[in-house]
Write an enzyme that holds these catalytic residues in place. Sequence first.
Site, PDB file in Angstrom:
ATOM      1  N   ASP A  60       0.861  -1.184   0.000  1.00  0.00           N
ATOM      2  CA  ASP A  60       0.000   0.000   0.000  1.00  0.00           C
ATOM      3  C   ASP A  60       0.903   1.241   0.000  1.00  0.00           C
ATOM      4  OD1 ASP A  60      -1.963   1.890   0.232  1.00  0.00           O
ATOM      5  OD2 ASP A  60      -2.491   1.438   2.313  1.00  0.00           O
ATOM      6  N   ASP A 170      -5.045  -4.061  12.385  1.00  0.00           N
ATOM      7  CA  ASP A 170      -5.104  -2.889  13.270  1.00  0.00           C
ATOM      8  C   ASP A 170      -4.419  -3.163  14.600  1.00  0.00           C
ATOM      9  OD1 ASP A 170      -6.841  -1.740  11.341  1.00  0.00           O
ATOM     10  OD2 ASP A 170      -7.862  -0.625  12.932  1.00  0.00           O
ATOM     11  N   ASP A 200      -1.651   9.307  10.002  1.00  0.00           N
ATOM     12  CA  ASP A 200      -2.552   8.586   9.116  1.00  0.00           C
ATOM     13  C   ASP A 200      -3.774   8.091   9.884  1.00  0.00           C
ATOM     14  OD1 ASP A 200      -2.830   7.303   6.444  1.00  0.00           O
ATOM     15  OD2 ASP A 200      -2.756   5.436   7.606  1.00  0.00           O
ATOM     16  N   GLU A 207     -10.119   4.356  17.606  1.00  0.00           N
ATOM     17  CA  GLU A 207     -11.334   3.550  17.646  1.00  0.00           C
ATOM     18  C   GLU A 207     -11.119   2.341  18.569  1.00  0.00           C
ATOM     19  OE1 GLU A 207     -11.911   1.629  13.856  1.00  0.00           O
ATOM     20  OE2 GLU A 207     -14.006   2.293  13.848  1.00  0.00           O
ATOM     21  N   GLU A 242      -4.959  13.250   9.437  1.00  0.00           N
ATOM     22  CA  GLU A 242      -5.955  12.884   8.452  1.00  0.00           C
ATOM     23  C   GLU A 242      -7.170  12.383   9.224  1.00  0.00           C
ATOM     24  OE1 GLU A 242      -6.478   9.697   4.838  1.00  0.00           O
ATOM     25  OE2 GLU A 242      -5.732   9.054   6.772  1.00  0.00           O
ATOM     26  N   HIS A 311      -1.999  12.483  -2.209  1.00  0.00           N
ATOM     27  CA  HIS A 311      -1.468  11.266  -2.831  1.00  0.00           C
ATOM     28  C   HIS A 311      -2.555  10.221  -3.071  1.00  0.00           C
ATOM     29  CE1 HIS A 311      -1.886  10.584   1.365  1.00  0.00           C
ATOM     30  NE2 HIS A 311      -1.657   9.296   1.220  1.00  0.00           N
ATOM     31  N   ASP A 312      -3.774  10.488  -2.620  1.00  0.00           N
ATOM     32  CA  ASP A 312      -4.871   9.537  -2.778  1.00  0.00           C
ATOM     33  C   ASP A 312      -5.843  10.023  -3.860  1.00  0.00           C
ATOM     34  OD1 ASP A 312      -4.004   7.761  -0.800  1.00  0.00           O
ATOM     35  OD2 ASP A 312      -5.001   8.891   0.794  1.00  0.00           O
TER      36      ASP A 312
HETATM   37  C1  NOJ Z   1      -4.760   6.872   4.388  1.00  0.00           C
HETATM   38  C2  NOJ Z   1      -3.657   7.096   3.401  1.00  0.00           C
HETATM   39  O1  NOJ Z   1      -3.756   8.406   2.890  1.00  0.00           O
HETATM   40  C3  NOJ Z   1      -3.799   6.045   2.327  1.00  0.00           C
HETATM   41  O2  NOJ Z   1      -2.908   6.272   1.260  1.00  0.00           O
HETATM   42  C4  NOJ Z   1      -3.579   4.668   2.934  1.00  0.00           C
HETATM   43  O3  NOJ Z   1      -3.853   3.683   1.975  1.00  0.00           O
HETATM   44  C5  NOJ Z   1      -4.508   4.447   4.140  1.00  0.00           C
HETATM   45  N1  NOJ Z   1      -4.569   5.562   5.020  1.00  0.00           N
HETATM   46  C6  NOJ Z   1      -4.060   3.244   4.953  1.00  0.00           C
HETATM   47  O4  NOJ Z   1      -2.895   3.549   5.661  1.00  0.00           O
END
Ligand code: NOJ
Length: 548
Positions: A60, A170, A200, A207, A242, A311-312
């Site tokens: 990822d 998690d 992140d 949670e 985030e 980046h997403d």
């Molecule tokens: C949010 C990140 O911005 C994303 O790129 C990532 O895949 C997920 N969190 C999991 O860490």
Amino acid sequence: MSDRWYSKAVVYCLDIDAFADSDGDGCGDIRGLIGRLDYLSRLGVNCLWLNPIHPSPGKDDGYDVSDFYNVDPRFGTLGDFAELLHQAANRGIKVIIDLVVNHTSDQHPWFQSARSSPDSPYRDWFVWSETAPADRKQGMVFPGEQDETWSYDRTAKLWYYHRFYKFQPDLNIRNPAVREEIKKICAFWLQLGVSGFRMDAVPFIIEETEPGTPASPMDFGFLSELRQHVQWRRGDAVLLAEANVEPEKLVAFFGDEGGSSNRIHMLFDFMLNGRLMLALARQDTEPIIDALRDTPQLPAGGQWATFLRNHDEIDLSRLTAEQRKDVLAQFGPEEHMQLYGRGIRRRLAPMLGNDRRRLELAYALQFSLRGTPVLRYGEEIGMGENLDLDGRYAIRTPMQWSHLPNGGFSSADPKDLVRPVISGGEYGYEKVNATIQRHDPASLLSWFERMIRTLREAPEVGDGSCTHVDVPAPRGILVHRADADTGTMLFVHNLSTEAGVVDLSSLAGEAEFPNDVLADQEYPEPGKLDKIQVEGYGYRWIRMRRTA
Ligand code: NOJ
């Protein structure tokens, strides 16, 4: 005068593996980044946010960490990283890194140990269930790529929880040992010299997951604990989170009910991001005005981080179905441009039809709105995307430095590159690259340099209040102002193709000599507030008053 550096920062976000390769192995590295610090310094950014730098199986893009106390060997060594911090500091650039502690990689030794035996000291570091939880098909973050949030582990003979992909178990935040370890990780990197963390997935970190309870309670107390710890170790360190949650839930991430900012310093403004996209798509300022009005009041010291691209995918999930439809129709009309049924996996230049005027307008607007602007690498030269790559990798292609092979990113054989460089066509490195733009004072890169320098002379934006100026204006023209102890800036942005005029004479008493400090063109009679003209996709940043 506030000395919170983050309120005057311009943040630049990059993937080390895609930025600059110094040793020709096809993968960007820390030494490559060090070699480009002068470029970043000239651009005017003063904070780098590095996407994950840790060792990782890379399933990822590094958000699956297998060792929190090292850097990915493909990027270099801890020694190289310390050198990066030193060289960046020499140029007045701070570095923050991604802190990905909601989960680990399933290859992390903690998870490997935890699953191997009920007696493992790490067993309780993860979240387990003996039976298949009834809610395991709920709460997926990557629909289409993820089938469930609980998976069965044959070795442990238990189900484990993973909010994200199956290979990202998690961590169990209820376990005091996990909390201590997260603090230790922060302390380690602060000790090395980072200026903070992009945290992140914060709502998921806190949670307290219970099998069968999809809306588990959140432990905000952990954020206060972490803030205290981080601040004690390094007074000026910042936590940038985030947390893409409903607007009414946002304030709790900044601080407790007492009204002080004792948790996260900065949050990405996802709400504004969606509304900006809608406003650009509809050429209508209403969504931005709504966003400015609906935003909760933040405790002192709390700050937004604004962005157009990260980046997403661009996440449009907070828009209504009809609003989303309008944005997709304009900016991501084809199915392969879309992702997870909620977003767009494109860069801004292609989304805006590579229209230079509209690109400037969009970025001038983002950078003038409240808070701290965040810029994704490559946006400053108008890079495109590669939709042949999977999912979010479409916008993670190598930085285009020059017209040399591989766009100057690497001397490796093209087949060995971490991801292919965009070549040929309107966005290929042959046409779109930093070197060509460096030599052209009229290029997008030169414009970004000017715009960022101008912003840094306008501390009101980051430090002050941001309000919509409610004067009669065509629906495509937004007027807003930023006020702080240092003075007042006025901003006029035209989201539409139609030129227009606004009457701002009601503000005349506030300015001795209002003047354009940045504009899409020279406008006649700049001091005349009763007739502020602005071209289609035009913009004017007007200094009204300077008091400090
Ligand atoms: C949010 C990140 O911005 C994303 O790129 C990532 O895949 C997920 N969190 C999991 O860490």
